[in-house]
Scaffold this motif. Structure first.
Motif, PDB file in Angstrom:
ATOM      1  N   GLY A  21       0.851  -1.276  -0.028  1.00  0.00           N
ATOM      2  CA  GLY A  21      -0.077  -0.250   0.026  1.00  0.00           C
ATOM      3  C   GLY A  21       0.740   1.395  -0.071  1.00  0.00           C
ATOM      4  O   GLY A  21       1.975   1.342   0.475  1.00  0.00           O
ATOM      5  N   GLU A  57      -3.188  -6.250   6.903  1.00  0.00           N
ATOM      6  CA  GLU A  57      -3.544  -7.538   6.423  1.00  0.00           C
ATOM      7  C   GLU A  57      -5.288  -7.565   6.663  1.00  0.00           C
ATOM      8  O   GLU A  57      -6.013  -8.116   5.841  1.00  0.00           O
ATOM      9  N   VAL A  60      -7.310  -5.104   4.848  1.00  0.00           N
ATOM     10  CA  VAL A  60      -7.654  -5.441   3.497  1.00  0.00           C
ATOM     11  C   VAL A  60      -8.724  -6.646   3.340  1.00  0.00           C
ATOM     12  O   VAL A  60      -9.637  -6.335   2.708  1.00  0.00           O
ATOM     13  N   GLU A  91      -8.639  -3.263  -5.192  1.00  0.00           N
ATOM     14  CA  GLU A  91      -7.734  -3.935  -4.368  1.00  0.00           C
ATOM     15  C   GLU A  91      -6.586  -2.878  -3.839  1.00  0.00           C
ATOM     16  O   GLU A  91      -6.157  -2.834  -2.690  1.00  0.00           O
ATOM     17  N   MET A  94      -7.735  -0.342  -1.403  1.00  0.00           N
ATOM     18  CA  MET A  94      -7.783  -0.997   0.041  1.00  0.00           C
ATOM     19  C   MET A  94      -6.248  -1.328   0.487  1.00  0.00           C
ATOM     20  O   MET A  94      -6.077  -0.804   1.937  1.00  0.00           O
ATOM     21  N   GLN A  95      -5.303  -1.496  -0.061  1.00  0.00           N
ATOM     22  CA  GLN A  95      -4.073  -1.517   0.210  1.00  0.00           C
ATOM     23  C   GLN A  95      -3.607  -0.154   0.611  1.00  0.00           C
ATOM     24  O   GLN A  95      -2.853  -0.253   1.788  1.00  0.00           O
ATOM     25  N   ALA A  98      -5.142   0.537   4.064  1.00  0.00           N
ATOM     26  CA  ALA A  98      -4.570  -0.149   5.053  1.00  0.00           C
ATOM     27  C   ALA A  98      -3.256   0.273   5.523  1.00  0.00           C
ATOM     28  O   ALA A  98      -2.875   0.382   6.790  1.00  0.00           O
TER      29      ALA A  98
END
Length: 205
Positions: A21, A57, A60, A91, A94-95, A98
């Motif tokens: 991320g 993690e 995510v 995705e 999201m990374q 996070a």
């Protein structure tokens, strides 16, 4: 030796994923999350979880589950407030989110004296008679969880939120835990134990 090599590759892959991320981009994306989770991930409303310091993690995984739930309420994890927020996240988004939240510092709270003894016992020892394992076995002695295993940090979390989640696990209303681990544990806990350990984690660090 071959098994060790494969295991090492798995860990390496997980480590790369956890660091994939972009914190700066995550900070920009987090602006839309601030109303509920706070500017730096330290929500001031107990019903919304603190995300500051949370394992990347785990974040995510939850966002992915929310996105699945937004498309089909019977799958993943569905929350009316999170469905529209997660539905359009990629995705990579999201990374990035996070990475940003994991880099923030969790604001701790103080444990009320009435919850200290029982909360500490359940967290570090569990309850053998009820078949409740020690929370520390997965979430660690300081509540930091285990990033690669997607075990969340519980350190400093709002008790109200933690209580709600434990009760949802116990009732089967939340079922996105791997191998039903949390459902199996929460259903064995008494309401007093749930309340005590949730309040104990507020000051655990």
């Amino acid at each position: 030796m071959k098994k060790l090599a494969i295991f090492a590759l798995i860990l390496l892959g997980a480590s790369v994923s956890a660091q994939a991320g972009d914190e700066a981009k995550g900070a920009q994306l987090a602006a839309q999350c601030a109303a509920c989770h706070g500017k730096d991930g330290n929500s001031t409303t107990p019903m919304w979880p603190k995300l500051a310091g949370q394992n990347a993690e785990y974040i995510v995984k939850q966002l992915m589950d929310f996105k699945v739930g937004a498309a089909d309420k019977t799958k993943g994890r569905y929350e009316a407030s999170m469905a529209p927020m997660a539905a359009n996240l990629s995705e990579q988004d999201m990374q990035d989110l996070a990475a940003y939240y994991m880099a923030q510092e969790t604001q701790m709270g103080a444990v009320k004296a009435e919850f200290l003894e029982l909360g500490k016992k359940i967290y570090f020892q569990g309850d053998a008679e009820r078949g409740v394992p020690a929370c520390a076995a997965c979430h660690g002695a300081t509540g930091q969880g285990l990033n690669l295993a997607k075990y969340p940090s519980v350190s400093g979390q709002h008790p109200q939120y933690a209580i709600k989640q434990l009760k949802m696990f116990a009732a089967g209303e939340r079922n996105n835990d791997e191998a039903a681990v949390m459902r199996d544990i929460a259903i064995r806990m008494s309401e007093q134990q749930i309340e005590a350990v949730a309040n104990f984690m507020l000051g655990l660090h």
